[in-house]
Design a protein around this motif. Structure first.
Motif, PDB file in Angstrom:
ATOM      1  N   ALA A   1       0.837  -1.204   0.000  1.00  0.00           N
ATOM      2  CA  ALA A   1       0.000   0.000   0.000  1.00  0.00           C
ATOM      3  C   ALA A   1       0.870   1.252   0.000  1.00  0.00           C
ATOM      4  CB  ALA A   1      -0.925  -0.001   1.209  1.00  0.00           C
ATOM      5  N   LEU A   2       1.919   1.242   0.832  1.00  0.00           N
ATOM      6  CA  LEU A   2       2.821   2.382   0.892  1.00  0.00           C
ATOM      7  C   LEU A   2       3.547   2.573  -0.433  1.00  0.00           C
ATOM      8  CD1 LEU A   2       4.198   4.596   2.550  1.00  0.00           C
ATOM      9  CD2 LEU A   2       5.881   2.898   3.276  1.00  0.00           C
ATOM     10  N   ALA A   3       4.049   1.476  -1.001  1.00  0.00           N
ATOM     11  CA  ALA A   3       4.778   1.565  -2.269  1.00  0.00           C
ATOM     12  C   ALA A   3       3.880   2.099  -3.377  1.00  0.00           C
ATOM     13  CB  ALA A   3       5.315   0.185  -2.651  1.00  0.00           C
ATOM     14  N   GLY A   4       2.639   1.601  -3.429  1.00  0.00           N
ATOM     15  CA  GLY A   4       1.721   2.056  -4.462  1.00  0.00           C
ATOM     16  C   GLY A   4       1.397   3.527  -4.338  1.00  0.00           C
ATOM     17  N   ASN A   5       1.109   3.982  -3.130  1.00  0.00           N
ATOM     18  CA  ASN A   5       0.743   5.378  -2.931  1.00  0.00           C
ATOM     19  C   ASN A   5       1.915   6.327  -3.147  1.00  0.00           C
ATOM     20  OD1 ASN A   5      -2.183   5.805  -1.889  1.00  0.00           O
ATOM     21  ND2 ASN A   5      -1.503   3.961  -0.840  1.00  0.00           N
ATOM     22  N   VAL A   6       3.084   5.962  -2.631  1.00  0.00           N
ATOM     23  CA  VAL A   6       4.257   6.817  -2.807  1.00  0.00           C
ATOM     24  C   VAL A   6       4.650   6.881  -4.289  1.00  0.00           C
ATOM     25  CG1 VAL A   6       6.721   7.053  -2.309  1.00  0.00           C
ATOM     26  CG2 VAL A   6       5.129   6.477  -0.473  1.00  0.00           C
ATOM     27  N   GLY A   7       4.654   5.722  -4.934  1.00  0.00           N
ATOM     28  CA  GLY A   7       5.015   5.692  -6.348  1.00  0.00           C
ATOM     29  C   GLY A   7       4.026   6.464  -7.199  1.00  0.00           C
ATOM     30  N   TYR A   8       2.741   6.315  -6.910  1.00  0.00           N
ATOM     31  CA  TYR A   8       1.715   7.016  -7.696  1.00  0.00           C
ATOM     32  C   TYR A   8       1.811   8.525  -7.480  1.00  0.00           C
ATOM     33  CZ  TYR A   8      -2.865   7.883  -9.778  1.00  0.00           C
ATOM     34  OH  TYR A   8      -3.890   8.327 -10.577  1.00  0.00           O
ATOM     35  N   THR A   9       2.065   8.932  -6.237  1.00  0.00           N
ATOM     36  CA  THR A   9       2.229  10.349  -5.951  1.00  0.00           C
ATOM     37  C   THR A   9       3.421  10.927  -6.714  1.00  0.00           C
ATOM     38  OG1 THR A   9       1.264  10.119  -3.745  1.00  0.00           O
ATOM     39  CG2 THR A   9       2.672  12.040  -4.134  1.00  0.00           C
ATOM     40  N   ALA A  10       4.523  10.190  -6.723  1.00  0.00           N
ATOM     41  CA  ALA A  10       5.711  10.645  -7.450  1.00  0.00           C
ATOM     42  C   ALA A  10       5.417  10.781  -8.946  1.00  0.00           C
ATOM     43  CB  ALA A  10       6.862   9.667  -7.224  1.00  0.00           C
ATOM     44  N   CYS A  11       4.642   9.852  -9.473  1.00  0.00           N
ATOM     45  CA  CYS A  11       4.307   9.915 -10.900  1.00  0.00           C
ATOM     46  C   CYS A  11       3.400  11.096 -11.210  1.00  0.00           C
ATOM     47  CB  CYS A  11       3.653   8.607 -11.339  1.00  0.00           C
ATOM     48  SG  CYS A  11       4.784   7.204 -11.435  1.00  0.00           S
ATOM     49  N   GLN A  12       2.508  11.441 -10.288  1.00  0.00           N
ATOM     50  CA  GLN A  12       1.660  12.607 -10.519  1.00  0.00           C
ATOM     51  C   GLN A  12       2.481  13.892 -10.543  1.00  0.00           C
ATOM     52  OE1 GLN A  12      -1.661  12.092 -11.418  1.00  0.00           O
ATOM     53  NE2 GLN A  12      -0.630  10.124 -11.418  1.00  0.00           N
ATOM     54  N   TRP A  13       3.500  13.948  -9.701  1.00  0.00           N
ATOM     55  CA  TRP A  13       4.417  15.076  -9.795  1.00  0.00           C
ATOM     56  C   TRP A  13       5.188  15.022 -11.118  1.00  0.00           C
ATOM     57  CZ3 TRP A  13       4.154  19.330  -7.182  1.00  0.00           C
ATOM     58  CH2 TRP A  13       3.602  19.328  -5.882  1.00  0.00           C
ATOM     59  N   GLY A  14       5.455  13.807 -11.583  1.00  0.00           N
ATOM     60  CA  GLY A  14       6.112  13.651 -12.874  1.00  0.00           C
ATOM     61  C   GLY A  14       5.263  14.178 -14.012  1.00  0.00           C
ATOM     62  N   VAL A  15       3.948  14.007 -13.913  1.00  0.00           N
ATOM     63  CA  VAL A  15       3.050  14.564 -14.924  1.00  0.00           C
ATOM     64  C   VAL A  15       3.158  16.084 -14.943  1.00  0.00           C
ATOM     65  CG1 VAL A  15       0.617  14.923 -15.510  1.00  0.00           C
ATOM     66  CG2 VAL A  15       1.425  12.636 -14.923  1.00  0.00           C
ATOM     67  N   LEU A  16       3.125  16.696 -13.772  1.00  0.00           N
ATOM     68  CA  LEU A  16       3.264  18.154 -13.699  1.00  0.00           C
ATOM     69  C   LEU A  16       4.615  18.616 -14.237  1.00  0.00           C
ATOM     70  CD1 LEU A  16       1.679  18.881 -10.199  1.00  0.00           C
ATOM     71  CD2 LEU A  16       0.727  19.448 -12.441  1.00  0.00           C
ATOM     72  N   ALA A  17       5.669  17.860 -13.911  1.00  0.00           N
ATOM     73  CA  ALA A  17       6.998  18.209 -14.409  1.00  0.00           C
ATOM     74  C   ALA A  17       7.056  18.103 -15.933  1.00  0.00           C
ATOM     75  CB  ALA A  17       8.044  17.289 -13.775  1.00  0.00           C
ATOM     76  N   SER A  18       6.373  17.111 -16.489  1.00  0.00           N
ATOM     77  CA  SER A  18       6.343  16.953 -17.942  1.00  0.00           C
ATOM     78  C   SER A  18       5.631  18.127 -18.610  1.00  0.00           C
ATOM     79  CB  SER A  18       5.645  15.639 -18.315  1.00  0.00           C
ATOM     80  OG  SER A  18       6.366  14.525 -17.828  1.00  0.00           O
ATOM     81  N   ILE A  19       4.530  18.565 -17.997  1.00  0.00           N
ATOM     82  CA  ILE A  19       3.812  19.718 -18.548  1.00  0.00           C
ATOM     83  C   ILE A  19       4.678  20.964 -18.475  1.00  0.00           C
ATOM     84  CG2 ILE A  19       1.795  21.200 -18.264  1.00  0.00           C
ATOM     85  CD1 ILE A  19       0.281  18.764 -17.204  1.00  0.00           C
ATOM     86  N   ALA A  20       5.394  21.122 -17.359  1.00  0.00           N
ATOM     87  CA  ALA A  20       6.279  22.277 -17.212  1.00  0.00           C
ATOM     88  C   ALA A  20       7.421  22.245 -18.224  1.00  0.00           C
ATOM     89  CB  ALA A  20       6.830  22.322 -15.792  1.00  0.00           C
ATOM     90  N   LYS A  21       7.920  21.041 -18.506  1.00  0.00           N
ATOM     91  CA  LYS A  21       9.076  20.907 -19.405  1.00  0.00           C
ATOM     92  C   LYS A  21       8.685  21.095 -20.869  1.00  0.00           C
ATOM     93  CE  LYS A  21      12.700  17.654 -20.845  1.00  0.00           C
ATOM     94  NZ  LYS A  21      13.772  18.662 -20.752  1.00  0.00           N
ATOM     95  N   PHE A  22       7.598  20.466 -21.276  1.00  0.00           N
ATOM     96  CA  PHE A  22       7.221  20.481 -22.686  1.00  0.00           C
ATOM     97  C   PHE A  22       6.133  21.498 -23.019  1.00  0.00           C
ATOM     98  CE2 PHE A  22       8.797  16.116 -21.946  1.00  0.00           C
ATOM     99  CZ  PHE A  22       9.806  16.084 -22.876  1.00  0.00           C
ATOM    100  N   GLY A  23       5.529  22.079 -21.978  1.00  0.00           N
ATOM    101  CA  GLY A  23       4.494  23.078 -22.196  1.00  0.00           C
ATOM    102  C   GLY A  23       4.952  24.447 -21.722  1.00  0.00           C
ATOM    103  N   THR A  24       3.992  25.241 -21.285  1.00  0.00           N
ATOM    104  CA  THR A  24       4.269  26.586 -20.802  1.00  0.00           C
ATOM    105  C   THR A  24       3.759  26.741 -19.373  1.00  0.00           C
ATOM    106  OG1 THR A  24       2.149  27.477 -21.581  1.00  0.00           O
ATOM    107  CG2 THR A  24       3.985  27.460 -23.156  1.00  0.00           C
ATOM    108  N   ALA A  25       4.115  27.857 -18.772  1.00  0.00           N
ATOM    109  CA  ALA A  25       3.620  28.136 -17.420  1.00  0.00           C
ATOM    110  C   ALA A  25       2.098  28.231 -17.427  1.00  0.00           C
ATOM    111  CB  ALA A  25       4.228  29.431 -16.895  1.00  0.00           C
TER     112      ALA A  25
END
Length: 239
Positions: free
Chosen positions: A38-62
């Motif tokens: 449960a901990l691994a799933g939640n921590v990993g999923y949370t990290a990936c959601q931040w990864g989505v935001l980072a991807s938008i910041a990198k390839f998109g605009t503010a």
């Protein structure tokens, strides 16, 4: 988008209640393993959601990041309210008062109402065109996530948090890849968000629902008495 430590602890408490574990020496290892997943799933999923935001910041605009955050801010409270704590109620339903198909039907109904409410709120707030499209794309993704969450309650009740963690991690990693790829190719945040929604739908249909099907029937029901009784029970959890 994140669940955090409190959600993991809640999963652990509901898991203990649903399994009736009172002797840590008897089934302690199983409990610890499931809490670990449960901990691994939640921590990993949370990290990936931040990864989505980072991807938008990198390839998109503010502006793209801001519009995506707006979509989350508008949709998340509505979807959360519509969820009615059904996952926790389901996972702790030790007497099996309600079969899965009843939980499933209530979740489908409330999620559909949530999508309608989000559309009305967005239109009433004056959002049009690309902003409206992005809000609805985020809402669609969150709707698929809500249905998967209900399946997680069934799997949690069956002490299979490994499958829950696998689903969350797969969904998270594939979401980051899909958003980054579509943004890199098109620069369109709406298309990238729809790609994320497609990933979540694919995991739901291809991995989560088959897991539920192996345990019980997933055919929705229109037994109004059961649906109403469960809805009233769930509503009391919000009081």
């Amino acid at each position: 988008m994140t669940k955090g430590r409190a959600a993991v602890e809640a999963e652990g408490r509901s898991y203990a209640v649903s399994t009736g574990v009172s002797n840590p020496d008897g089934q302690g290892k199983s409990l610890v393993m499931n809490l670990g997943w449960a901990l691994a799933g939640n921590v990993g999923y949370t990290a990936c959601q931040w990864g989505v935001l980072a991807s938008i910041a990198k390839f998109g605009t503010a502006s793209d990041v801001g519009r995506f955050a707006l979509g989350l801010a508008l949709t998340a409270p509505v979807i959360t309210l519509a969820n009615l704590h059904l996952r926790v109620i389901e996972a702790t339903d030790a007497r099996n008062d309600y079969p899965f198909r009843v939980y499933f039907s209530v979740r489908l109904l409330t999620t559909t109402l949530a999508l309608a409410a989000i559309t009305i709120i967005a239109l009433a707030s004056g959002y049009r065109r690309s902003a409206l499209a992005l809000i609805l794309a985020v809402a669609l993704a969150k709707a698929f996530e809500a249905v998967s969450d209900l399946v997680f309650g069934l799997l949690q009740k069956e002490e299979n948090l490994l499958r829950v963690a696998t689903s969350m991690l797969a969904k998270g990693v594939l979401s980051v890849a899909a958003v980054a790829l579509v943004l890199a190719l098109t620069g369109d945040t709406v298309a990238a968000t729809l790609a994320m929604a497609l990933v979540w739908a694919t995991v739901l249909v291809g991995y989560d629902l088959p897991a539920a099907y192996r345990l019980t029937t997933i055919r929705p029901t229109l037994e109004l008495a059961s649906l109403g009784a469960l809805a009233r029970l769930a509503a009391r959890w919000d009081v």
